[in-house]
Design a protein around this motif. Structure first.
Motif, PDB file in Angstrom:
ATOM      1  N   ILE A  66       0.840  -1.203   0.000  1.00  0.00           N
ATOM      2  CA  ILE A  66       0.000   0.000   0.000  1.00  0.00           C
ATOM      3  C   ILE A  66       0.876   1.255   0.000  1.00  0.00           C
ATOM      4  O   ILE A  66       0.474   2.324  -0.475  1.00  0.00           O
ATOM      5  CB  ILE A  66      -0.947   0.002   1.221  1.00  0.00           C
ATOM      6  N   ALA A  67       2.095   1.121   0.508  1.00  0.00           N
ATOM      7  CA  ALA A  67       3.008   2.269   0.520  1.00  0.00           C
ATOM      8  C   ALA A  67       3.348   2.748  -0.885  1.00  0.00           C
ATOM      9  O   ALA A  67       3.688   3.924  -1.074  1.00  0.00           O
ATOM     10  CB  ALA A  67       4.294   1.891   1.270  1.00  0.00           C
ATOM     11  N   VAL A  68       3.268   1.867  -1.875  1.00  0.00           N
ATOM     12  CA  VAL A  68       3.665   2.228  -3.240  1.00  0.00           C
ATOM     13  C   VAL A  68       2.815   3.374  -3.788  1.00  0.00           C
ATOM     14  O   VAL A  68       3.356   4.425  -4.175  1.00  0.00           O
ATOM     15  CB  VAL A  68       3.626   0.994  -4.164  1.00  0.00           C
ATOM     16  N   PRO A  69       1.466   3.239  -3.881  1.00  0.00           N
ATOM     17  CA  PRO A  69       0.689   4.366  -4.412  1.00  0.00           C
ATOM     18  C   PRO A  69       0.779   5.619  -3.552  1.00  0.00           C
ATOM     19  O   PRO A  69       0.711   6.740  -4.071  1.00  0.00           O
ATOM     20  CB  PRO A  69      -0.746   3.822  -4.455  1.00  0.00           C
ATOM     21  N   LEU A  70       0.964   5.454  -2.239  1.00  0.00           N
ATOM     22  CA  LEU A  70       1.054   6.620  -1.368  1.00  0.00           C
ATOM     23  C   LEU A  70       2.339   7.409  -1.611  1.00  0.00           C
ATOM     24  O   LEU A  70       2.323   8.651  -1.674  1.00  0.00           O
ATOM     25  CB  LEU A  70       0.963   6.187   0.098  1.00  0.00           C
ATOM     26  N   PHE A  71       3.464   6.708  -1.760  1.00  0.00           N
ATOM     27  CA  PHE A  71       4.721   7.400  -2.062  1.00  0.00           C
ATOM     28  C   PHE A  71       4.679   8.012  -3.457  1.00  0.00           C
ATOM     29  O   PHE A  71       5.242   9.095  -3.692  1.00  0.00           O
ATOM     30  CB  PHE A  71       5.911   6.441  -1.934  1.00  0.00           C
ATOM     31  N   ILE A  72       4.052   7.323  -4.410  1.00  0.00           N
ATOM     32  CA  ILE A  72       3.908   7.888  -5.751  1.00  0.00           C
ATOM     33  C   ILE A  72       3.086   9.167  -5.690  1.00  0.00           C
ATOM     34  O   ILE A  72       3.440  10.188  -6.300  1.00  0.00           O
ATOM     35  CB  ILE A  72       3.255   6.867  -6.703  1.00  0.00           C
ATOM     36  N   PHE A  73       1.974   9.130  -4.953  1.00  0.00           N
ATOM     37  CA  PHE A  73       1.109  10.306  -4.793  1.00  0.00           C
ATOM     38  C   PHE A  73       1.899  11.469  -4.189  1.00  0.00           C
ATOM     39  O   PHE A  73       1.806  12.612  -4.659  1.00  0.00           O
ATOM     40  CB  PHE A  73      -0.070   9.925  -3.890  1.00  0.00           C
ATOM     41  N   MET A  74       2.693  11.171  -3.179  1.00  0.00           N
ATOM     42  CA  MET A  74       3.504  12.203  -2.533  1.00  0.00           C
ATOM     43  C   MET A  74       4.477  12.830  -3.521  1.00  0.00           C
ATOM     44  O   MET A  74       4.594  14.065  -3.624  1.00  0.00           O
ATOM     45  CB  MET A  74       4.269  11.583  -1.359  1.00  0.00           C
ATOM     46  N   GLY A  75       5.178  12.008  -4.290  1.00  0.00           N
ATOM     47  CA  GLY A  75       6.151  12.523  -5.237  1.00  0.00           C
ATOM     48  C   GLY A  75       5.524  13.327  -6.362  1.00  0.00           C
ATOM     49  O   GLY A  75       6.045  14.376  -6.763  1.00  0.00           O
ATOM     50  N   VAL A  76       4.391  12.856  -6.886  1.00  0.00           N
ATOM     51  CA  VAL A  76       3.729  13.562  -7.983  1.00  0.00           C
ATOM     52  C   VAL A  76       3.217  14.923  -7.518  1.00  0.00           C
ATOM     53  O   VAL A  76       3.310  15.913  -8.245  1.00  0.00           O
ATOM     54  CB  VAL A  76       2.573  12.709  -8.559  1.00  0.00           C
ATOM     55  N   ILE A  77       2.693  14.994  -6.298  1.00  0.00           N
ATOM     56  CA  ILE A  77       2.230  16.282  -5.775  1.00  0.00           C
ATOM     57  C   ILE A  77       3.396  17.264  -5.645  1.00  0.00           C
ATOM     58  O   ILE A  77       3.296  18.432  -6.028  1.00  0.00           O
ATOM     59  CB  ILE A  77       1.529  16.097  -4.413  1.00  0.00           C
ATOM     60  N   LEU A  78       4.527  16.797  -5.104  1.00  0.00           N
ATOM     61  CA  LEU A  78       5.682  17.683  -4.963  1.00  0.00           C
ATOM     62  C   LEU A  78       6.154  18.196  -6.315  1.00  0.00           C
ATOM     63  O   LEU A  78       6.677  19.305  -6.423  1.00  0.00           O
ATOM     64  CB  LEU A  78       6.823  16.949  -4.245  1.00  0.00           C
ATOM     65  N   GLU A  79       5.974  17.383  -7.342  1.00  0.00           N
ATOM     66  CA  GLU A  79       6.383  17.800  -8.684  1.00  0.00           C
ATOM     67  C   GLU A  79       5.353  18.740  -9.314  1.00  0.00           C
ATOM     68  O   GLU A  79       5.688  19.829  -9.795  1.00  0.00           O
ATOM     69  CB  GLU A  79       6.559  16.563  -9.567  1.00  0.00           C
ATOM     70  N   LYS A  80       4.081  18.342  -9.317  1.00  0.00           N
ATOM     71  CA  LYS A  80       3.041  19.101 -10.014  1.00  0.00           C
ATOM     72  C   LYS A  80       2.710  20.429  -9.334  1.00  0.00           C
ATOM     73  O   LYS A  80       2.286  21.374  -9.995  1.00  0.00           O
ATOM     74  CB  LYS A  80       1.763  18.263 -10.123  1.00  0.00           C
ATOM     75  N   SER A  81       2.871  20.486  -8.021  1.00  0.00           N
ATOM     76  CA  SER A  81       2.514  21.703  -7.296  1.00  0.00           C
ATOM     77  C   SER A  81       3.650  22.715  -7.245  1.00  0.00           C
ATOM     78  O   SER A  81       3.564  23.706  -6.520  1.00  0.00           O
ATOM     79  CB  SER A  81       2.080  21.354  -5.874  1.00  0.00           C
TER      80      SER A  81
END
Length: 454
Positions: A66-81
């Protein structure tokens, strides 16, 4: 004779992947085709396939993943925002007045971004778009700029918390239990993703430190290739607003794991929530952007889990043909014992890194060789860090390294491919030195987990 069919199946998979077919469907499709042929030819027991539903259910129900999608979500937000972009700008103002300072900023920010995304391609592309134009405009040598960005992008393999270590830790945990059961140990110990995170800290930080030392040495010997930045320093308040929030987020995520206050999955949830709140606080999050982040997260997560399912089918059929016994017999007959077998595995993984991503290697190769090597007495944490560092070096090595292709895709035409290849050579040497140090002194990976376990 049936065991050699498994090697043919592996070769067919590699060939299909080199031709560009989708990884997940290639793994599962090739395995099922060989299984069907084996059943018709009477050389494959169909009872092996009856274990497939339970194995797939266990894979999808694995709470660690479950950590996989959560870490991906975290990284994508840091990039897109634009949080990552603001962090790079702020860090450049801190170090930029010194020779090589902009390069140091790229390494530090790239380390943080790589740790949050854990995907080589995403980090190299992001840093290439954000940093490469700034470094070239600042007068940096094209070879130094390209090498720094490529090397920094591969840090996601080893800097925790990263997706690569989450996946590798889960696979090694299963391999470790298999190895102990093969030795008639019926109360097997486990190795957690958190153990792998802790074990990766010293080698990862050592690698970053050597990158920075190389950059400073290069700037000292060739001042014109890494000149100081021309920008004026930022006001203190603006500097803190750009630096502290993302640094605090990553510190909380990693610190909670190291302190034992949270599992990697729980820490990933905290990181995803914190990144979302950080983006909202900076007024960089809208419904449209949140939808884009969610779609990107879903796409990458689906890719990971489809590859995981395909790898589960492949490994089951591989075992059904007797491939595991064949590999075990090969390794046990090698000269040099466990270290000789490890050296051969590292060479194979390094070469496979030219044509396979870390996800495929983690789910296809490691489950085959992991139990065998661990049964020979190797430490699972040391083996995991060695594999991660080895893959990181492979992804950086010309002419087939993935990181080189990713940067080539976003670099301007004025940056020659040869300059990219020349630029990564010093960083490859640094990674090989760290890999050799880890081979000679395994305590670099095992000492800190042992201390925190007391």
């Amino acid at each position: 004779m049936e065991a050699y069919i498994s090697l043919v199946m592996f070769a067919v998979v590699c060939l299909a992947l080199m031709l560009g077919y989708p990884v997940a469907f290639t793994l599962a499709g090739t395995a099922l085709a060989f299984a069907a042929g084996g059943i018709i030819g009477g050389v494959f027991d169909p009872a092996f396939l009856s274990a497939l539903p339970g194995r797939l259910f266990g894979t999808i129900g694995n709470t660690t993943l479950i950590a996989v999608p959560l870490f991906i979500f975290m990284g994508v937000i840091l990039e897109k925002s634009r949080v990552a972009e603001e962090l790079l700008t702020s860090m450049a103002r801190v170090f930029g007045r010194a020779r090589g300072g902009l390069g140091i900023s790229v390494i530090v920010v790239g380390m943080l971004l790589a740790a949050s995304t854990g995907i080589v391609g995403a980090t190299v592309v992001t840093m290439g778009l954000l940093s490469l134009p700034s470094m070239l405009r600042g007068g940096y040598s094209p070879t130094l700029a390209a090498g720094t960005i490529c090397a920094t992008g591969t840090l996601g393999q080893i800097i925790p918390p990263s997706i690569a270590l989450v996946l590798l830790g889960d696979v090694l945990s299963n391999a470790y239990q298999q190895a102990q059961l093969s030795m008639n140990i019926y109360n097997p110990k486990t190795v957690s993703v958190g153990d792998l995170f802790i074990g990766a800290l010293i080698p990862g930080l050592l690698l970053v430190l050597l990158y920075i030392l190389y950059l400073l040495l290069h700037a000292w010997l060739r001042p014109a290739s890494a000149p100081p930045a021309r920008e004026e320093p930022l006001p203190l308040r603006q500097l803190f607003s750009g630096l502290l929030p993302p640094l605090a987020l990553i510190t909380v995520v990693l610190g909670s794991i190291l302190a034992g206050a949270a599992t990697p999955t729980e820490a990933a949830g905290v990181g995803a929530t914190g990144a979302l709140l950080l983006a909202c606080a900076k007024r960089q999050m809208s419904l449209a952007r949140l939808r884009e982040v969610a779609l990107n997260t879903m796409q990458v997560t689906c890719m990971v889990f489809m590859i995981l399912i395909g790898a589960a089918v492949f490994s089951l059929v591989f075992r059904g043909f007797g491939g595991e016994e064949l590999i075990h017999g090969f390794f046990t007959q090698l000269p040099g014992g466990a270290l000789g077998a490890t050296l051969v595995v590292m060479a194979i993984i390094f070469l496979l890194g030219f044509i396979l991503d870390f996800i495929e290697i983690t789910f296809v190769v490691v489950p085959i060789v992991g139990p065998i090597l661990l049964a020979m007495g190797l430490d699972p944490i040391w083996l995991g860090i060695m594999i991660a560092l080895n893959l990181q070096t492979s992804f950086l090595t010309p002419p087939f390294g993935f990181a080189l292709f990713y940067l080539r895709g976003v670099a301007p035409d004025s940056l020659a491919t040869g300059a990219i290849y020349r630029g990564v050579v010093p960083f490859i040497i640094i990674q090989l030195l760290v890999l050799a140090a880890l081979w000679v002194w395994p305590a670099l990976a095992t000492w800190l987990p042992a201390q925190l376990a007391k």
